[in-house]
Design a protein around this motif. Structure first.
Motif: not given
Length: 207
Positions: A187, A191, A206
């Motif tokens: 994750r 990002v 997220t």
């Protein structure tokens, strides 16, 4: 005289026992002969793994104890402008000279997310060993890897980012904890890649 000889034999036997126990502890790397555990510092973690503090914490959960850790981080193909449809990064984490983690991000496109799973994920682990989690257009993970298929460009063929984090050697944590740690790393890397690749499609990820 006999008593003195007995005491000498007892002392010699005790010394021999101490030597034997010490030798076993040394070979097994147990206290007081165990190597000092290396520290995973947030300031040294690959920047392509995104949040350094979060990724450092995740690495501490999944990696085996080593006396030292090193990070090899590279943006091998940066996206330079709006006409560029390529992007690639890599991060390799080593411990005592052995590779422990390989994390990559690459811009590519498949007709479907299932094709991405077959081509990218199943190249490393059996499809039966991974289960889905919520991120991007498709995300799967096991105790050995985590991968996310992230939307990037809205124009053209709709390029995606393929984020893959592979655990080459694991620590003593159970599969569930390893899986969660790898998901956190994937994750964070997603990002970072989505931002640096100048993506304009919603990432659906997220940290």
């Amino acid at each position: 005289m006999a008593l003195t000889r007995s005491k000498a034999m007892i002392a010699g036997g005790a010394a021999l026992l101490v030597c034997l126990v010490g030798g076993v502890l040394f070979v097994l790397g147990l206290p007081p002969f165990d190597e000092e555990k290396g520290e995973i510092k947030a300031s040294e973690v690959c920047r392509t793994l995104g949040s350094s503090s979060s990724s450092a914490a995740a690495l501490k959960r999944v990696l085996p104890d080593k006396s030292s850790y090193s990070f090899d981080d590279a943006v091998t193909d940066p996206r330079r402008d709006d006409t560029d449809v390529s992007y690639a990064t890599s991060c390799f984490v080593d411990g005592d000279g052995k590779q422990l983690v390989a994390a990559t991000a690459e811009m590519l496109q498949y007709d479907s997310a299932d094709e991405w799973v077959k081509d990218v994920v199943e190249e490393s682990v059996p499809a039966s060993s991974v289960t889905s989690f919520s991120a991007g257009d498709k995300a799967v993970a096991s105790g050995k890897m985590a991968a996310i298929y992230v939307p990037c460009l809205t124009r053209g063929s709709g390029q995606h980012l393929s984020i893959v984090v592979q655990l080459k050697q694991s620590g003593s944590a159970g599969d569930d904890q390893l899986r969660e740690g790898l998901i956190s790393l994937a994750r964070n890397a997603a990002v970072f890649a989505h931002q640096k690749a100048k993506c304009d499609a919603p990432a659906k990820v997220t940290p």
